[in-house]
Scaffold this motif. Structure first.
Motif, short mmCIF file in Angstrom:
data_model
loop_
_atom_site.label_atom_id
_atom_site.label_comp_id
_atom_site.label_asym_id
_atom_site.label_seq_id
_atom_site.Cartn_x
_atom_site.Cartn_y
_atom_site.Cartn_z
N GLU A 79 0.85 -1.19 0.00
CA GLU A 79 0.00 0.00 0.00
C GLU A 79 0.89 1.23 0.00
O GLU A 79 2.01 1.21 0.49
CB GLU A 79 -0.95 0.02 1.20
N VAL A 80 0.38 2.29 -0.60
CA VAL A 80 1.05 3.58 -0.62
C VAL A 80 0.22 4.52 0.24
O VAL A 80 -0.97 4.69 -0.01
CB VAL A 80 1.21 4.12 -2.05
N THR A 81 0.85 5.09 1.26
CA THR A 81 0.14 6.00 2.15
C THR A 81 0.83 7.36 2.11
O THR A 81 1.97 7.47 1.69
CB THR A 81 0.13 5.48 3.60
N GLU A 82 0.11 8.36 2.53
CA GLU A 82 0.65 9.72 2.54
C GLU A 82 0.71 10.25 3.96
O GLU A 82 -0.15 9.96 4.78
CB GLU A 82 -0.23 10.63 1.69
N ARG A 83 1.77 10.99 4.21
CA ARG A 83 1.92 11.70 5.48
C ARG A 83 2.49 13.08 5.14
O ARG A 83 3.65 13.21 4.78
CB ARG A 83 2.86 10.94 6.41
N GLY A 84 1.64 14.08 5.25
CA GLY A 84 2.06 15.42 4.85
C GLY A 84 2.34 15.46 3.36
O GLY A 84 1.54 14.99 2.55
N SER A 85 3.51 15.97 3.00
CA SER A 85 3.85 16.06 1.58
C SER A 85 4.65 14.84 1.09
O SER A 85 5.17 14.84 -0.01
CB SER A 85 4.66 17.33 1.32
N PHE A 86 4.73 13.79 1.91
CA PHE A 86 5.48 12.59 1.54
C PHE A 86 4.53 11.41 1.38
O PHE A 86 3.50 11.32 2.03
CB PHE A 86 6.52 12.25 2.61
N SER A 87 4.93 10.48 0.51
CA SER A 87 4.20 9.23 0.37
C SER A 87 5.18 8.09 0.62
O SER A 87 6.38 8.21 0.40
CB SER A 87 3.58 9.12 -1.03
N PHE A 88 4.64 6.97 1.09
CA PHE A 88 5.44 5.82 1.48
C PHE A 88 4.81 4.55 0.94
O PHE A 88 3.60 4.39 1.00
CB PHE A 88 5.48 5.67 3.02
N ALA A 89 5.64 3.64 0.43
CA ALA A 89 5.16 2.32 0.03
C ALA A 89 5.59 1.34 1.11
O ALA A 89 6.72 1.39 1.61
CB ALA A 89 5.76 1.92 -1.31
N ARG A 90 4.68 0.44 1.47
CA ARG A 90 4.94 -0.54 2.54
C ARG A 90 4.20 -1.82 2.20
O ARG A 90 3.11 -1.79 1.68
CB ARG A 90 4.43 0.02 3.86
N CYS A 91 4.83 -2.96 2.51
CA CYS A 91 4.26 -4.27 2.21
C CYS A 91 3.99 -5.04 3.50
O CYS A 91 4.69 -4.83 4.51
CB CYS A 91 5.22 -5.06 1.32
N ASP A 92 3.04 -5.95 3.45
CA ASP A 92 2.74 -6.80 4.61
C ASP A 92 3.93 -7.67 5.01
O ASP A 92 4.00 -8.11 6.15
CB ASP A 92 1.54 -7.71 4.31
N CYS A 93 4.87 -7.93 4.10
CA CYS A 93 6.02 -8.77 4.42
C CYS A 93 7.05 -8.05 5.27
O CYS A 93 8.00 -8.66 5.76
CB CYS A 93 6.68 -9.28 3.14
N GLY A 94 6.88 -6.73 5.47
CA GLY A 94 7.83 -5.96 6.26
C GLY A 94 8.68 -5.02 5.42
O GLY A 94 9.36 -4.16 5.95
N TRP A 95 8.66 -5.17 4.11
CA TRP A 95 9.42 -4.29 3.23
C TRP A 95 8.81 -2.90 3.25
O TRP A 95 7.61 -2.72 3.41
CB TRP A 95 9.36 -4.85 1.80
N PHE A 96 9.66 -1.90 3.11
CA PHE A 96 9.18 -0.53 3.00
C PHE A 96 10.14 0.27 2.16
O PHE A 96 11.32 -0.04 2.07
CB PHE A 96 8.99 0.12 4.37
N ALA A 97 9.62 1.29 1.50
CA ALA A 97 10.43 2.18 0.67
C ALA A 97 10.59 3.50 1.40
O ALA A 97 9.78 3.85 2.26
CB ALA A 97 9.74 2.41 -0.67
N PRO A 98 11.61 4.25 1.06
CA PRO A 98 11.80 5.56 1.70
C PRO A 98 10.67 6.52 1.34
O PRO A 98 9.99 6.34 0.33
CB PRO A 98 13.13 6.06 1.14
N GLY A 99 10.48 7.50 2.17
CA GLY A 99 9.48 8.53 1.90
C GLY A 99 9.83 9.30 0.64
O GLY A 99 10.99 9.60 0.39
N ARG A 100 8.84 9.55 -0.17
CA ARG A 100 9.03 10.25 -1.45
C ARG A 100 8.09 11.43 -1.54
O ARG A 100 6.95 11.36 -1.10
CB ARG A 100 8.72 9.32 -2.62
N ARG A 101 8.53 12.50 -2.16
CA ARG A 101 7.64 13.60 -2.47
C ARG A 101 6.81 13.29 -3.71
O ARG A 101 5.74 13.82 -3.89
CB ARG A 101 8.42 14.89 -2.69
N SER A 102 7.31 12.40 -4.54
CA SER A 102 6.62 12.01 -5.77
C SER A 102 5.76 10.78 -5.50
O SER A 102 6.26 9.69 -5.21
CB SER A 102 7.64 11.68 -6.86
N ARG A 103 4.45 10.95 -5.61
CA ARG A 103 3.56 9.80 -5.42
C ARG A 103 3.77 8.76 -6.52
O ARG A 103 3.66 7.57 -6.27
CB ARG A 103 2.11 10.28 -5.40
#
Length: 64
Positions: free
Chosen positions: A24-48
């Motif tokens: 799932e991709v979620t937003e927090r302020g001006s950043f978006s984050f990709a995160r998986c149920d397996c525990g993987w996550f991507a760094p916060g991005r300004r570009s959705r």
């Protein structure tokens, strides 16, 4: 290589490995984050779009 997965609630490291990857991709302020149920996550991005590409790449790598 050290385990870099985020900690689960309660301060324990995630050790479960779901058979299915759900990202799932979620937003927090001006950043978006990709995160998986397996525990993987991507760094916060300004570009959705970049967050969505991160998620798609993870799914492609892991057959999700």
């Amino acid at each position: 290589m050290a385990d870099q997965r985020p900690e689960a609630p309660g301060g324990t490291t995630r050790t479960d490995h779901p058979a299915e990857h759900r990202v799932e991709v979620t937003e927090r302020g001006s950043f978006s984050f990709a995160r998986c149920d397996c525990g993987w996550f991507a760094p916060g991005r300004r570009s959705r779009d970049k967050s969505r590409r991160d998620a798609a790449e993870h799914l492609a790598e892991h057959g999700g």
